[in-house]
Design a protein around this motif. Structure first.
Motif, PDB file in Angstrom:
ATOM      1  N   LYS A 302      -7.536   0.754  -7.692  1.00 24.29           N
ATOM      2  CA  LYS A 302      -7.232   1.961  -6.941  1.00 24.29           C
ATOM      3  C   LYS A 302      -6.840   3.074  -7.910  1.00 24.29           C
ATOM      4  N   ASN A 303      -6.882   4.299  -7.435  1.00 25.25           N
ATOM      5  CA  ASN A 303      -6.409   5.423  -8.241  1.00 25.25           C
ATOM      6  C   ASN A 303      -4.938   5.242  -8.589  1.00 25.25           C
ATOM      7  N   VAL A 304      -4.577   5.587  -9.817  1.00 27.94           N
ATOM      8  CA  VAL A 304      -3.189   5.501 -10.261  1.00 27.94           C
ATOM      9  C   VAL A 304      -2.628   6.918 -10.333  1.00 27.94           C
ATOM     10  N   PRO A 305      -1.573   7.214  -9.571  1.00 31.12           N
ATOM     11  CA  PRO A 305      -1.016   8.578  -9.593  1.00 31.12           C
ATOM     12  C   PRO A 305      -0.444   8.935 -10.962  1.00 31.12           C
ATOM     13  N   ALA A 306      -0.404  10.215 -11.240  1.00 28.24           N
ATOM     14  CA  ALA A 306       0.132  10.697 -12.514  1.00 28.24           C
ATOM     15  C   ALA A 306       1.559  10.227 -12.715  1.00 28.24           C
ATOM     16  N   GLY A 307       1.858   9.791 -13.936  1.00 31.57           N
ATOM     17  CA  GLY A 307       3.211   9.431 -14.318  1.00 31.57           C
ATOM     18  C   GLY A 307       3.677   8.060 -13.882  1.00 31.57           C
ATOM     19  N   GLU A 308       2.898   7.329 -13.100  1.00 26.31           N
ATOM     20  CA  GLU A 308       3.341   6.018 -12.619  1.00 26.31           C
ATOM     21  C   GLU A 308       2.933   4.912 -13.587  1.00 26.31           C
ATOM     22  N   THR A 309       3.672   3.792 -13.522  1.00 23.29           N
ATOM     23  CA  THR A 309       3.355   2.602 -14.294  1.00 23.29           C
ATOM     24  C   THR A 309       2.898   1.518 -13.334  1.00 23.29           C
ATOM     25  N   TRP A 310       1.706   1.013 -13.551  1.00 23.76           N
ATOM     26  CA  TRP A 310       1.146  -0.037 -12.703  1.00 23.76           C
ATOM     27  C   TRP A 310       0.853  -1.267 -13.551  1.00 23.76           C
ATOM     28  N   THR A 311       0.969  -2.438 -12.919  1.00 20.00           N
ATOM     29  CA  THR A 311       0.652  -3.679 -13.609  1.00 20.00           C
ATOM     30  C   THR A 311       0.292  -4.745 -12.588  1.00 20.00           C
ATOM     31  N   GLY A 312      -0.154  -5.900 -13.063  1.00 22.47           N
ATOM     32  CA  GLY A 312      -0.454  -7.024 -12.192  1.00 22.47           C
ATOM     33  C   GLY A 312      -1.903  -7.095 -11.755  1.00 22.47           C
ATOM     34  N   PHE A 313      -2.186  -8.135 -10.942  1.00 23.96           N
ATOM     35  CA  PHE A 313      -3.519  -8.341 -10.392  1.00 23.96           C
ATOM     36  C   PHE A 313      -3.416  -8.607  -8.893  1.00 23.96           C
ATOM     37  N   PRO A 314      -3.969  -7.698  -8.078  1.00 25.05           N
ATOM     38  CA  PRO A 314      -4.456  -6.375  -8.454  1.00 25.05           C
ATOM     39  C   PRO A 314      -3.295  -5.477  -8.872  1.00 25.05           C
ATOM     40  N   ALA A 315      -3.568  -4.483  -9.687  1.00 27.68           N
ATOM     41  CA  ALA A 315      -2.496  -3.634 -10.207  1.00 27.68           C
ATOM     42  C   ALA A 315      -1.833  -2.861  -9.073  1.00 27.68           C
ATOM     43  N   ARG A 316      -0.505  -2.699  -9.198  1.00 26.71           N
ATOM     44  CA  ARG A 316       0.302  -1.955  -8.241  1.00 26.71           C
ATOM     45  C   ARG A 316       1.511  -1.414  -8.977  1.00 26.71           C
ATOM     46  N   PRO A 317       2.289  -0.533  -8.356  1.00 24.29           N
ATOM     47  CA  PRO A 317       3.447   0.034  -9.066  1.00 24.29           C
ATOM     48  C   PRO A 317       4.359  -1.047  -9.626  1.00 24.29           C
ATOM     49  N   LEU A 318       4.916  -0.797 -10.814  1.00 22.50           N
ATOM     50  CA  LEU A 318       5.688  -1.799 -11.537  1.00 22.50           C
ATOM     51  C   LEU A 318       6.829  -2.368 -10.698  1.00 22.50           C
ATOM     52  N   LYS A 319       7.622  -1.497 -10.046  1.00 22.31           N
ATOM     53  CA  LYS A 319       8.764  -2.001  -9.272  1.00 22.31           C
ATOM     54  C   LYS A 319       8.316  -2.906  -8.132  1.00 22.31           C
ATOM     55  N   LYS A 320       7.206  -2.542  -7.489  1.00 24.63           N
ATOM     56  CA  LYS A 320       6.696  -3.389  -6.415  1.00 24.63           C
ATOM     57  C   LYS A 320       6.252  -4.735  -6.968  1.00 24.63           C
ATOM     58  N   TRP A 321       5.580  -4.707  -8.121  1.00 20.67           N
ATOM     59  CA  TRP A 321       5.147  -5.964  -8.737  1.00 20.67           C
ATOM     60  C   TRP A 321       6.339  -6.837  -9.100  1.00 20.67           C
ATOM     61  N   LEU A 322       7.401  -6.248  -9.621  1.00 22.66           N
ATOM     62  CA  LEU A 322       8.605  -7.021  -9.964  1.00 22.66           C
ATOM     63  C   LEU A 322       9.236  -7.642  -8.731  1.00 22.66           C
ATOM     64  N   ARG A 323       9.341  -6.858  -7.638  1.00 24.23           N
ATOM     65  CA  ARG A 323       9.922  -7.408  -6.401  1.00 24.23           C
ATOM     66  C   ARG A 323       9.093  -8.558  -5.869  1.00 24.23           C
ATOM     67  N   GLU A 324       7.775  -8.377  -5.858  1.00 21.46           N
ATOM     68  CA  GLU A 324       6.909  -9.429  -5.345  1.00 21.46           C
ATOM     69  C   GLU A 324       6.971 -10.682  -6.214  1.00 21.46           C
ATOM     70  N   THR A 325       7.047 -10.499  -7.520  1.00 19.55           N
ATOM     71  CA  THR A 325       7.146 -11.636  -8.432  1.00 19.55           C
ATOM     72  C   THR A 325       8.442 -12.395  -8.220  1.00 19.55           C
ATOM     73  N   ALA A 326       9.536 -11.658  -8.046  1.00 19.53           N
ATOM     74  CA  ALA A 326      10.831 -12.296  -7.806  1.00 19.53           C
ATOM     75  C   ALA A 326      10.825 -13.044  -6.479  1.00 19.53           C
ATOM     76  N   TRP A 327      10.268 -12.416  -5.431  1.00 17.92           N
ATOM     77  CA  TRP A 327      10.208 -13.070  -4.120  1.00 17.92           C
ATOM     78  C   TRP A 327       9.379 -14.341  -4.188  1.00 17.92           C
ATOM     79  N   LEU A 328       8.229 -14.279  -4.866  1.00 18.43           N
ATOM     80  CA  LEU A 328       7.368 -15.447  -4.978  1.00 18.43           C
ATOM     81  C   LEU A 328       8.066 -16.563  -5.739  1.00 18.43           C
ATOM     82  N   SER A 329       8.795 -16.190  -6.773  1.00 24.53           N
ATOM     83  CA  SER A 329       9.517 -17.205  -7.538  1.00 24.53           C
ATOM     84  C   SER A 329      10.572 -17.894  -6.680  1.00 24.53           C
TER      85      SER A 329
END
Length: 341
Positions: A302-329
């Motif tokens: 997906k398009n990445v907005p200016a200034g944001e940090t995205w990561t993961g598969f599929p990539a998404r905003p960093l904070k969201k990825w961290l929350r999802e990773t913690a929840w999954l763990s």
């Protein structure tokens, strides 16, 4: 029109000939003598160009085209304006590829022309290592060093104080000043494009260029493909690591960094100051906003907005990825530290 420094024009050709070459049927046989001189995309074609239309979602573009002729499926024939001759085929893109090959040919090194072609222009202070090859009409600026076995293709322009590493290959390209292209890098080869034809897949012509601005660094064994029709561009002061792939029609802004194994797919636009971690991957036709960061091994769809940090598969905003990773763990029964939350 493809840049004549890099492509020879083989036209004109009549519509009757192009219909034969593309295994198509000319809807109006009385227009068979009309002459076509170039191939072009739907949006930029003019009355002397042949184009193709195969995606019904672009019917407005088809209706507005100024092309002299268009390869089109039977069910889309009526979408074209009356000024555009219809070439009827079940495989419009493959037929257009055949027509483009009839109208344009990439310039290649002339056989037996010597290591430095007589028509090449080298300014004072150019340093050529053994085995370097410079094609016809190439231009190399003062103070540039070209390493052993490097190949500079016909029509290529390289600015001043550049460093071209051993066995680097540069074609269909305009290179600025103080650019460093490391060993084994390949600039300007054909981008990946294929279409289904009546006998299977066929390669689509890549009729664009690569434009590399000043102070760019491109690492060893990296590849920057030339555009399909428009240019692939690398902005000023961008730094590209080893083993990076930049596909056709990509536009990368200024002061970007791309770590090793990054891949940027075709027609993606990258703003200024964007950072890609190692092994990041970006799908085609996306926009990565200025100042964004893409984490290592991220897969961007997906398009990445200016200034944001995205990561993961599929990539998404960093904070969201961290929350999802913690929840999954937690759901998996693993221990989660306070920092993970």
């Amino acid at each position: 029109m493809p840049d004549p420094r890099f492509f020879d024009s083989l036209g004109p050709a009549s519509l009757s000939e192009l219909a034969r070459v593309g295994a198509a049927e000319l809807a109006d046989a009385t227009s068979g003598d009309r002459q076509i001189v170039r191939a072009a995309p739907l949006d930029s074609a003019d009355v002397q160009a042949v184009t193709f239309f195969s995606d019904a979602k672009r019917k407005d573009a088809a209706a507005a085209t100024r092309a002299g002729a268009c390869f089109v499926r039977p069910e889309h024939r009526d979408l074209l304006p009356a000024t555009c001759a219809a070439l009827i085929t079940r495989h419009p893109q493959a037929a257009w590829a055949a027509a483009a090959a009839r109208l344009h040919a990439p310039r290649r090194h002339e056989p037996s022309s010597g290591a430095v072609h007589a028509d090449a222009v080298l300014e004072d202070g150019v340093l050529l290592s053994p085995g370097a090859t410079i094609g016809q009409d190439a231009r190399v600026g003062r103070g540039t060093r070209i390493g052993p076995g490097a190949v500079v293709g016909p029509g290529v322009v390289i600015g001043r104080d550049c460093v071209i590493g051993p066995n680097a290959v540069i074609g269909f390209a305009l290179v600025g000043d103080r650019v460093s292209i490391s060993a084994g890098a390949v600039i300007g080869e054909a981008g990946f494009g294929a279409a289904a034809g009546p006998r299977g897949m066929v390669d689509l012509p890549q009729l664009g260029r690569v434009v590399i601005q000043d102070n760019v660094t491109i690492g060893a064994n990296s590849c920057v493909d030339r555009g399909a029709f428009a240019d692939t561009t690398i902005g000023e002061n961008t730094k590209i690591d080893n083993l990076v792939h930049v596909a056709h029609n990509v536009r990368i802004g200024r002061n970007c960094v791309l770590a090793a194994f990054t891949g940027v797919s075709g027609s993606t636009t990258v703003g200024d100051g964007v950072a890609f971690g190692g092994k990041a991957g970006v799908a085609d036709h996306l926009n990565i906003g200025s100042g964004a960061s893409v984490g290592a091994a991220a897969s961007v769809f997906k398009n990445v907005p200016a200034g944001e940090t995205w990561t993961g598969f599929p990539a998404r905003p960093l904070k969201k990825w961290l929350r999802e990773t913690a929840w999954l763990s937690r759901r998996a029964g693993g221990r989660v530290t306070r920092g993970d939350e």
